[in-house]
Design a protein around this motif. Structure first.
Motif, PDB file in Angstrom:
ATOM      1  N   ASP A 207       0.808  -1.231   0.000  1.00 31.07           N
ATOM      2  CA  ASP A 207       0.000   0.000   0.000  1.00 31.07           C
ATOM      3  C   ASP A 207       0.834   1.272   0.000  1.00 31.07           C
ATOM      4  OD1 ASP A 207      -2.210  -1.672   0.193  1.00 31.07           O
ATOM      5  OD2 ASP A 207      -2.258  -1.557   2.381  1.00 31.07           O
ATOM      6  N   TYR A 208       1.981   1.241   0.659  1.00 27.80           N
ATOM      7  CA  TYR A 208       2.757   2.477   0.866  1.00 27.80           C
ATOM      8  C   TYR A 208       4.164   2.403   0.280  1.00 27.80           C
ATOM      9  CZ  TYR A 208      -0.955   3.590   4.164  1.00 27.80           C
ATOM     10  OH  TYR A 208      -2.178   3.854   4.728  1.00 27.80           O
ATOM     11  N   GLN A 209       4.511   1.263  -0.325  1.00 26.60           N
ATOM     12  CA  GLN A 209       5.873   1.040  -0.824  1.00 26.60           C
ATOM     13  C   GLN A 209       6.887   1.400   0.268  1.00 26.60           C
ATOM     14  OE1 GLN A 209       3.543   2.874  -3.064  1.00 26.60           O
ATOM     15  NE2 GLN A 209       2.895   0.744  -3.314  1.00 26.60           N
ATOM     16  N   ASN A 210       7.805   2.322  -0.018  1.00 27.79           N
ATOM     17  CA  ASN A 210       8.849   2.618   0.966  1.00 27.79           C
ATOM     18  C   ASN A 210       8.454   3.707   1.973  1.00 27.79           C
ATOM     19  OD1 ASN A 210       8.843   4.556  -1.061  1.00 27.79           O
ATOM     20  ND2 ASN A 210      10.975   5.111  -0.699  1.00 27.79           N
ATOM     21  N   ARG A 211       7.205   4.170   1.915  1.00 21.12           N
ATOM     22  CA  ARG A 211       6.799   5.307   2.765  1.00 21.12           C
ATOM     23  C   ARG A 211       6.324   4.821   4.140  1.00 21.12           C
ATOM     24  NH1 ARG A 211       2.470   7.236   0.593  1.00 21.12           N
ATOM     25  NH2 ARG A 211       2.266   5.694  -1.064  1.00 21.12           N
ATOM     26  N   ARG A 212       7.255   4.305   4.906  1.00 26.37           N
ATOM     27  CA  ARG A 212       6.922   3.731   6.217  1.00 26.37           C
ATOM     28  C   ARG A 212       6.286   4.755   7.153  1.00 26.37           C
ATOM     29  NH1 ARG A 212      11.595   1.356  10.136  1.00 26.37           N
ATOM     30  NH2 ARG A 212      11.548  -0.455   8.761  1.00 26.37           N
ATOM     31  N   VAL A 213       6.844   5.952   7.184  1.00 28.38           N
ATOM     32  CA  VAL A 213       6.329   6.954   8.122  1.00 28.38           C
ATOM     33  C   VAL A 213       4.890   7.349   7.763  1.00 28.38           C
ATOM     34  CG1 VAL A 213       6.648   9.295   9.030  1.00 28.38           C
ATOM     35  CG2 VAL A 213       8.624   7.777   8.767  1.00 28.38           C
ATOM     36  N   ASP A 214       4.594   7.406   6.453  1.00 26.96           N
ATOM     37  CA  ASP A 214       3.212   7.696   6.034  1.00 26.96           C
ATOM     38  C   ASP A 214       2.267   6.604   6.548  1.00 26.96           C
ATOM     39  OD1 ASP A 214       4.071   9.907   4.728  1.00 26.96           O
ATOM     40  OD2 ASP A 214       3.785   9.124   2.698  1.00 26.96           O
ATOM     41  N   PHE A 215       2.733   5.367   6.463  1.00 23.44           N
ATOM     42  CA  PHE A 215       1.916   4.247   6.961  1.00 23.44           C
ATOM     43  C   PHE A 215       1.659   4.399   8.456  1.00 23.44           C
ATOM     44  CE2 PHE A 215       2.528   0.061   9.153  1.00 23.44           C
ATOM     45  CZ  PHE A 215       1.236  -0.426   8.984  1.00 23.44           C
ATOM     46  N   VAL A 216       2.692   4.656   9.214  1.00 22.03           N
ATOM     47  CA  VAL A 216       2.537   4.732  10.678  1.00 22.03           C
ATOM     48  C   VAL A 216       1.676   5.943  11.052  1.00 22.03           C
ATOM     49  CG1 VAL A 216       3.746   4.920  12.892  1.00 22.03           C
ATOM     50  CG2 VAL A 216       4.717   3.521  11.058  1.00 22.03           C
ATOM     51  N   LYS A 217       1.880   7.052  10.352  1.00 17.35           N
ATOM     52  CA  LYS A 217       1.058   8.245  10.621  1.00 17.35           C
ATOM     53  C   LYS A 217      -0.409   7.959  10.298  1.00 17.35           C
ATOM     54  CE  LYS A 217       0.879  13.228   9.831  1.00 17.35           C
ATOM     55  NZ  LYS A 217      -0.578  13.277   9.826  1.00 17.35           N
ATOM     56  N   THR A 218      -0.645   7.249   9.212  1.00 21.42           N
ATOM     57  CA  THR A 218      -2.018   6.885   8.835  1.00 21.42           C
ATOM     58  C   THR A 218      -2.655   6.006   9.905  1.00 21.42           C
ATOM     59  OG1 THR A 218      -1.485   7.061   6.484  1.00 21.42           O
ATOM     60  CG2 THR A 218      -3.397   5.723   7.073  1.00 21.42           C
ATOM     61  N   VAL A 219      -1.873   5.062  10.439  1.00 13.31           N
ATOM     62  CA  VAL A 219      -2.390   4.205  11.513  1.00 13.31           C
ATOM     63  C   VAL A 219      -2.761   5.055  12.726  1.00 13.31           C
ATOM     64  CG1 VAL A 219      -1.772   2.411  13.186  1.00 13.31           C
ATOM     65  CG2 VAL A 219      -1.212   2.116  10.760  1.00 13.31           C
ATOM     66  N   LEU A 220      -1.847   5.942  13.124  1.00 13.67           N
ATOM     67  CA  LEU A 220      -2.120   6.781  14.304  1.00 13.67           C
ATOM     68  C   LEU A 220      -3.363   7.644  14.083  1.00 13.67           C
ATOM     69  CD1 LEU A 220       1.511   7.956  15.206  1.00 13.67           C
ATOM     70  CD2 LEU A 220       0.082   6.389  16.526  1.00 13.67           C
ATOM     71  N   ASP A 221      -3.492   8.197  12.888  1.00  9.93           N
ATOM     72  CA  ASP A 221      -4.573   9.156  12.628  1.00  9.93           C
ATOM     73  C   ASP A 221      -5.929   8.502  12.349  1.00  9.93           C
ATOM     74  OD1 ASP A 221      -2.807  11.219  12.962  1.00  9.93           O
ATOM     75  OD2 ASP A 221      -2.500  11.602  10.822  1.00  9.93           O
ATOM     76  N   ASN A 222      -5.916   7.272  11.851  1.00 13.19           N
ATOM     77  CA  ASN A 222      -7.179   6.699  11.356  1.00 13.19           C
ATOM     78  C   ASN A 222      -7.552   5.323  11.893  1.00 13.19           C
ATOM     79  OD1 ASN A 222      -7.795   8.767   9.100  1.00 13.19           O
ATOM     80  ND2 ASN A 222      -5.667   8.184   8.741  1.00 13.19           N
ATOM     81  N   LEU A 223      -6.607   4.617  12.480  1.00 13.37           N
ATOM     82  CA  LEU A 223      -6.874   3.224  12.845  1.00 13.37           C
ATOM     83  C   LEU A 223      -6.573   2.868  14.301  1.00 13.37           C
ATOM     84  CD1 LEU A 223      -5.328   1.446   9.690  1.00 13.37           C
ATOM     85  CD2 LEU A 223      -7.745   1.985  10.106  1.00 13.37           C
TER      86      LEU A 223
END
Ligand code: MN
Length: 241
Positions: A207-223
């Motif tokens: 879903d995020y390829q190499n954008r790990r921080v985007d993934f973690v931020k998305t988890v914090l903000d939405n999940l």
């Protein structure tokens, strides 16, 4: 001691309805790893595999739950067989094998099984936002604010080199953000896990390829399931009210 988090090894016998029995039999067969008294049980996902879309795709969750997590459970049972762990809890096996180089394989698979079951519970559809109550007060007191906490958590995720996990834990009654490489788990360090995000590439790469921080931020903000986290805090440190 981190005995507050108990992997649910029980199967709920709902009724004698045939369909339920058939499902349970199938579930047991899938989870037992071929042993007759499996220590490690594949816990049900607390939501459907597409429940976290668009933040985590059904593809990612399907691979994560049915392949990676299931694989760790199966391997842990295979490795534990005949090793004298019968009757032990998952947590006990993790603590008995941590730091023992002759038991690295079973530790890795046992800890990964535990970490994943915990991680899936840390998420929920419609999650995110800010925690409330004592958890929120402790976050503010420890990190300055929830925004500051998120920054610390994201920086830890970014700085974790290679595969691993980022955790919010209780360390002797105080909140802390810690990271662990590979299968490492707070249970092996006398820390009480509260919240985690898996930062192995398999958790986000589709879903995020190499954008790990985007993934973690998305988890914090939405999940993030802060209610679950608050419950763990309450179990670990009952309020005096
Ligand atoms: Mn994973």
């Amino acid at each position: 001691m981190a005995t507050h988090f108990v992997i649910n090894n029980r199967f709920i016998v709902r009724s004698s309805v045939l369909a339920a029995c058939a499902f349970a039999a199938l579930f047991l067969a899938q989870c037992s790893g071929g042993g007759d008294s499996a220590i490690f049980v594949k816990e049900p996902l607390p939501y459907s595999q597409d429940a976290l879309v668009p933040y985590i795709s059904a593809d990612t969750m399907g691979f994560h739950y049915d392949k990676h997590y299931a694989g760790y459970v199966k391997k842990a049972n295979a490795l534990a067989k005949g090793m004298g762990y019968a009757g032990k809890t998952v947590e006990a096996v993790i603590q008995m094998t941590a730091g023992d180089v002759s038991k690295t394989a079973i530790f890795n698979n046992a800890a990964q099984a535990w970490n994943h079951a915990y991680f899936f519970k840390c998420l929920k559809p419609g999650g995110g936002g800010a925690p409330e109550g004592i958890l929120a007060e402790m976050i503010d007191a420890t990190f300055g604010s929830f925004v500051d906490f998120k920054e610390v958590f994201l920086t830890a995720a970014k700085d974790q080199f290679g595969s691993g996990w980022v955790w919010l834990v209780l360390d002797e009654g105080k909140l802390a953000v810690v990271t662990g490489a590979n299968a490492d788990t707070p249970l092996a360090h006398g820390l009480i896990p509260l919240f985690t995000v898996d930062v192995w590439e398999h958790a986000y790469y589709l879903d995020y390829q190499n954008r790990r921080v985007d993934f973690v931020k998305t988890v914090l903000d939405n999940l993030a399931n802060w209610d679950f986290v608050a419950d763990q805090l309450e179990k670990a440190q009952p309020s005096k009210e």
